[in-house]
Design an enzyme around this catalytic site. Structure first.
Site, short mmCIF file in Angstrom:
data_model
loop_
_atom_site.label_atom_id
_atom_site.label_comp_id
_atom_site.label_asym_id
_atom_site.label_seq_id
_atom_site.Cartn_x
_atom_site.Cartn_y
_atom_site.Cartn_z
N ARG A 30 0.84 -1.20 0.00
CA ARG A 30 0.00 0.00 0.00
C ARG A 30 0.87 1.25 0.00
NH1 ARG A 30 -5.02 -1.49 0.00
NH2 ARG A 30 -5.66 -3.34 1.14
N ASP A 31 0.46 2.24 -0.81
CA ASP A 31 1.16 3.52 -0.84
C ASP A 31 1.01 4.20 0.52
OD1 ASP A 31 2.04 5.63 -3.36
OD2 ASP A 31 1.58 6.49 -1.40
N HIS A 101 8.19 1.73 -10.43
CA HIS A 101 7.02 1.26 -9.68
C HIS A 101 5.77 1.57 -10.47
CE1 HIS A 101 8.27 5.25 -8.31
NE2 HIS A 101 6.98 5.55 -8.18
N HIS A 103 1.86 2.30 -10.19
CA HIS A 103 0.77 2.71 -9.29
C HIS A 103 -0.52 2.05 -9.78
CE1 HIS A 103 2.71 6.40 -7.41
NE2 HIS A 103 3.43 6.33 -8.52
P1 DGP Z 1 6.24 8.47 -7.55
O1 DGP Z 1 5.86 9.87 -7.12
O2 DGP Z 1 5.60 8.04 -8.86
O3 DGP Z 1 7.73 8.24 -7.50
O4 DGP Z 1 5.59 7.51 -6.45
C1 DGP Z 1 6.22 7.15 -5.27
C2 DGP Z 1 5.12 6.68 -4.35
O5 DGP Z 1 5.70 5.91 -3.33
C3 DGP Z 1 4.36 7.82 -3.69
O6 DGP Z 1 2.99 7.74 -4.05
C4 DGP Z 1 4.56 7.60 -2.20
C5 DGP Z 1 5.07 6.19 -2.11
N1 DGP Z 1 6.07 5.99 -1.10
C6 DGP Z 1 7.21 6.70 -0.95
N2 DGP Z 1 7.90 6.25 0.11
C7 DGP Z 1 7.18 5.22 0.63
C8 DGP Z 1 7.39 4.34 1.74
O7 DGP Z 1 8.37 4.40 2.47
N3 DGP Z 1 6.43 3.41 1.97
C9 DGP Z 1 5.32 3.29 1.17
N4 DGP Z 1 4.43 2.35 1.50
N5 DGP Z 1 5.09 4.10 0.12
C10 DGP Z 1 6.03 5.05 -0.14
#
Ligand code: DGP
Length: 115
Positions: A30-31, A101, A103
């Site tokens: 999960r984000d 990644h 989404h």
């Molecule tokens: P982007 O902006 O496309 O690089 O997306 C990165 C996504 O990753 C963003 O929506 C937030 C998520 N994210 C960043 N750090 C962490 C983390 O430490 N844990 C989780 N679960 N998500 C994270």
């Protein structure tokens, strides 16, 4: 592993995340800052910084990431109503973590075009 890469650390279990799927090739979790009721991140275990770094041999991996996202959308109950899959590539597109990644977003109406 990418040095100081947060997604490599999540894949390795060195920092916590709410994981929804794990196999030898990919991890889904999960984000941490969800932009929709369903917001899942799918990553390869391999450290590939951006979509610009993809090579022809990555084609099966990317295909399996898309298929996993499809399965996760069904499991989340958003498949019929609709969902979106997004790869942000580089800063102007909003990429903030330098490990590719996918989404998966759903659970609300998503505007188009995206901002
Ligand atoms: P982007 O902006 O496309 O690089 O997306 C990165 C996504 O990753 C963003 O929506 C937030 C998520 N994210 C960043 N750090 C962490 C983390 O430490 N844990 C989780 N679960 N998500 C994270």
């Amino acid at each position: 592993m990418g040095k100081d890469c947060i997604f490599c650390k999540i894949a390795a279990g060195d920092i916590p995340a709410t994981k929804l799927h794990e196999d030898e090739e990919m991890v889904a979790f999960r984000d941490v800052a969800p932009k929709a009721p369903t917001h899942i991140i799918i990553i390869p275990r391999a450290h590939i910084p951006t979509i610009n770094d993809l090579k022809p041999e990555h084609a099966p991996l990317i295909g399996r990431m898309l298929l996993l996202a499809k399965q996760l959308a069904a499991r989340a109950g958003v498949a019929e109503k609709g969902y979106r899959m997004v790869f942000n590539c580089n800063a102007a597109a909003g990429q903030s973590v330098w490990h590719i990644h996918l989404h998966l977003l759903g659970g609300r109406d998503l505007g188009w075009p995206p901002g």
